[in-house]
Design an enzyme around this catalytic site. Structure first.
Site, mmCIF file in Angstrom:
data_model
loop_
_atom_site.group_PDB
_atom_site.id
_atom_site.type_symbol
_atom_site.label_atom_id
_atom_site.label_comp_id
_atom_site.label_asym_id
_atom_site.label_seq_id
_atom_site.Cartn_x
_atom_site.Cartn_y
_atom_site.Cartn_z
ATOM 1 N N LYS A 183 15.210 3.762 -18.323
ATOM 2 C CA LYS A 183 14.038 3.231 -19.012
ATOM 3 C C LYS A 183 13.124 4.430 -19.205
ATOM 4 O O LYS A 183 12.447 4.880 -18.293
ATOM 5 C CB LYS A 183 13.372 2.146 -18.174
ATOM 6 C CG LYS A 183 12.586 1.113 -19.002
ATOM 7 C CD LYS A 183 11.358 1.671 -19.671
ATOM 8 C CE LYS A 183 10.249 1.915 -18.692
ATOM 9 N NZ LYS A 183 8.982 2.419 -19.364
ATOM 10 N N GLU A 264 10.021 6.009 -4.929
ATOM 11 C CA GLU A 264 9.173 7.035 -4.306
ATOM 12 C C GLU A 264 7.796 6.850 -4.910
ATOM 13 O O GLU A 264 7.631 6.958 -6.121
ATOM 14 C CB GLU A 264 9.758 8.418 -4.567
ATOM 15 C CG GLU A 264 9.013 9.525 -3.861
ATOM 16 C CD GLU A 264 8.109 10.285 -4.797
ATOM 17 O OE1 GLU A 264 6.880 10.034 -4.736
ATOM 18 O OE2 GLU A 264 8.600 11.099 -5.587
ATOM 19 N N CYS A 301 3.407 14.514 -6.332
ATOM 20 C CA CYS A 301 3.386 13.486 -5.289
ATOM 21 C C CYS A 301 3.130 14.085 -3.913
ATOM 22 O O CYS A 301 2.819 13.359 -2.974
ATOM 23 C CB CYS A 301 4.694 12.699 -5.295
ATOM 24 S SG CYS A 301 6.164 13.743 -5.278
ATOM 25 N N GLU A 392 -5.007 6.972 -2.886
ATOM 26 C CA GLU A 392 -4.577 8.224 -3.510
ATOM 27 C C GLU A 392 -5.396 8.485 -4.771
ATOM 28 O O GLU A 392 -5.561 7.602 -5.609
ATOM 29 C CB GLU A 392 -3.093 8.162 -3.882
ATOM 30 C CG GLU A 392 -2.586 9.436 -4.555
ATOM 31 C CD GLU A 392 -1.151 9.323 -5.025
ATOM 32 O OE1 GLU A 392 -0.526 10.367 -5.288
ATOM 33 O OE2 GLU A 392 -0.646 8.182 -5.144
#
Length: 527
Positions: A183, A264, A301, A392
């Site tokens: 995708k 993740e 990340c 975050e």
């Protein structure tokens, strides 16, 4: 060369009416190509072809899969300047970053090719029969890893190559013997289509079955939802936000046949600045972390979003130097207007919390879509009483926590959600004096770093890129390195099976010459 169409098996199809364009964030304009979102019929065709392809691809030799993976790498390299320019036009990232990420992608593909060429990754385990055993004779039992089936991979916004169309998830799934439906991420759909073209060419050149790969466009969530809910899909790979990963995880869990989602997700990557390190190297560490926080505009990340120290003159010097250094760095472009919009919104929400003090924020005007880096400070007690401070902030931002005591530092670490990384900055007796704090950190992270920075993820077998939830949905697996292949397989046993009907990995003569565990002993010998 970029058409905006969906790659479905050997065809390029664009039968839908929903279209969109990517954005050049540096120029703040739309790129010219119109992309066609996949229709329900196109989704169904892609999954049906993948299901059929699996029946053949699952049994392909390691050598044949390796030729496919290496051919993908070759075709990506052949795209040359077109790929690099498209990447830069869709991300605002510089050419050096584009070349570096392309190199990482090629390296991943070739490392999986080497893995399956050698073949021992299947973990062949053999326990031979002992018919004379009493009171119950022992049967011959043999086990190995086998592929799950068609895998859906979601492209990542911040890594258009290494975590997207032909990234680590896709490479690992191909190596395992699983067809892949990507995708494509709407922010870099052109980059995704070029890589899809490379995979398509490689598949045809190496004789892969039609449907081993498809690439579907989508600007929203509908295509992803339909793919995850489709009964022929057997696993999902995702890199992105906690909200997106958790939504996919919930969808997959609610299916009549639940399937694994290896996501993740978010991480603020705590850094512990211990007292002796602060006293002796406050300035050095501050300069290093100013660079780490702003690297890639903080769009990693593993960006160090939380720095924790013990209050005092040394920590004050660290904060002062970090604040001075970070505003000397020229701001850089974020990936998309929506990403910088979220960055500014989340940053403002965090610094508006009671007890948070902004010690540095880039003070000058910036170019369009360029982020204003910032540092804030909060007391340990306030952090413990304000769970929202764990949010975050995806971008060049870090929060420094000033703890009153070692015990408070340990309490803060224990209160954190799961993280990808944790870092220890220590000198002298720090590691011994703060052993309990370090042990608490180990329980909250997937990787722990000593006197370094978390930014930068080496692709190698010993790398663990994952961690306790919500860093990932399953902390037992890595999303980086050849061991990530284990996400797309399951163990399978044969009992009392005729030797000539067994897979080569389990046959008596060991025709593949791989390392196997035979009656609890590792060996390459035949039986």
């Amino acid at each position: 060369m970029i058409t905006g169409h969906n790659y479905i098996g050997h065809q390029r199809i664009a039968s839908g009416n929903t279209t969109y364009k990517t954005i050049n964030p540096k120029l703040n304009i739309e790129n010219p190509t119109v992309f066609y979102e996949a229709t329900e019929e196109e989704i169904e065709k892609a999954v049906s072809l993948a299901k059929d392809a699996f029946q053949h691809f699952r049994n392909f030799s390691g050598a044949k899969k390796a030729s496919f993976l290496n051919a993908i790498a070759d075709e990506i390299l052949a795209l040359d300047e077109l790929l690099l320019k498209t990447y830069m036009a869709e991300t605002g990232l510089p050419e050096g970053r584009a070349k570096g990420e392309r190199g990482r992608t090629i390296g991943q593909l070739r490392s999986f090719a080497d893995l399956v060429s050698e073949g021992s990754w299947v973990e062949a385990t053999i326990d031979t029969a002992a018919p004379e055993r009493t009171p119950i004779p022992k049967q011959d039992i043999r086990k190995m890893l086998v592929p799950l089936g068609p895998v859906v991979v979601f492209g990542a916004s911040n890594f258009p190559l290494a975590y997207s169309t032909a990234g680590g998830d896709t490479a690992a799934a191909f190596a395992a013997g699983c067809p892949v439906i990507v995708k494509s991420h709407p922010m870099h759909a052109g980059t995704g289509e070029l890589v899809a073209m490379a995979i398509h060419k490689a598949a045809q050149k190496t004789g892969m079955p039609e449907g081993v790969f498809s690439n579907l466009n989508s600007s929203g969530i509908e295509v992803g939802v339909q793919l995850v809910k489709h009964p022929a899909v057997k696993a999902v790979g995702f890199t992105g936000s906690i909200q997106g990963g958790r939504a996919l995880f919930d969808l997959a869990s609610q299916r009549p046949e639940p399937i694994p989602v290896f996501a993740e997700m978010g991480s603020i990557n705590p850094v512990l600045l211990l007292p002796e390190a602060a006293s002796s190297k406050a300035t050095t560490h501050a300069k290093t972390y100013a660079s780490s926080i702003t690297l890639g505009t903080g769009q990693f990340c593993t960006n160090p979003g939380l720095i924790i120290g013990i209050k005092g003159a040394a920590l004050d010097l660290f904060i002062k130097t970090l604040s001075e250094e970070i505003i000397q760095i020229n701001p850089s472009c974020m990936l998309h207007p929506s990403i910088i919009g979220n960055y500014e919104k989340n940053k403002q929400q965090l610094i508006a919390q009671q007890g948070v003090t902004v010690t540095a924020e880039y003070p000058h005007e910036t170019a369009v879509n360029h982020a204003r880096q910032a540092v804030s400070v909060v007391k340990g007690e306030t952090f413990l009483n304000t769970p929202s401070l764990q949010q975050e902030v995806f971008g060049p931002f870090s929060l420094v926590i000033s703890c009153s005591t070692k015990e408070e530092m340990e309490k803060i670490i224990s209160s954190l959600e799961g993280q990808l990384t944790g870092t220890i900055l220590a000198e002298g007796n720090d590691a011994v004096q703060f052993e309990a704090v370090i042990e608490a950190l180990k329980n909250r992270v997937g990787r722990i770093i000593f006197n370094g920075v978390p930014t930068g993820v080496e692709v190698c077998p010993s790398m663990l890129h994952g961690g306790p939830y919500p860093a990932s949905t399953d902390s037992r697996f890595t999303a980086v390195g050849v061991h990530s292949i284990k996400r797309w397989v399951r163990p399978f046993s044969y009992q009392s099976w005729p030797d000539q009907l067994l897979p080569d990995a389990l046959k008596n003569r060991n025709p593949l010459g791989i390392t196997r565990t035979v009656n609890n002993q590792q060996t390459t010998a035949s039986l």
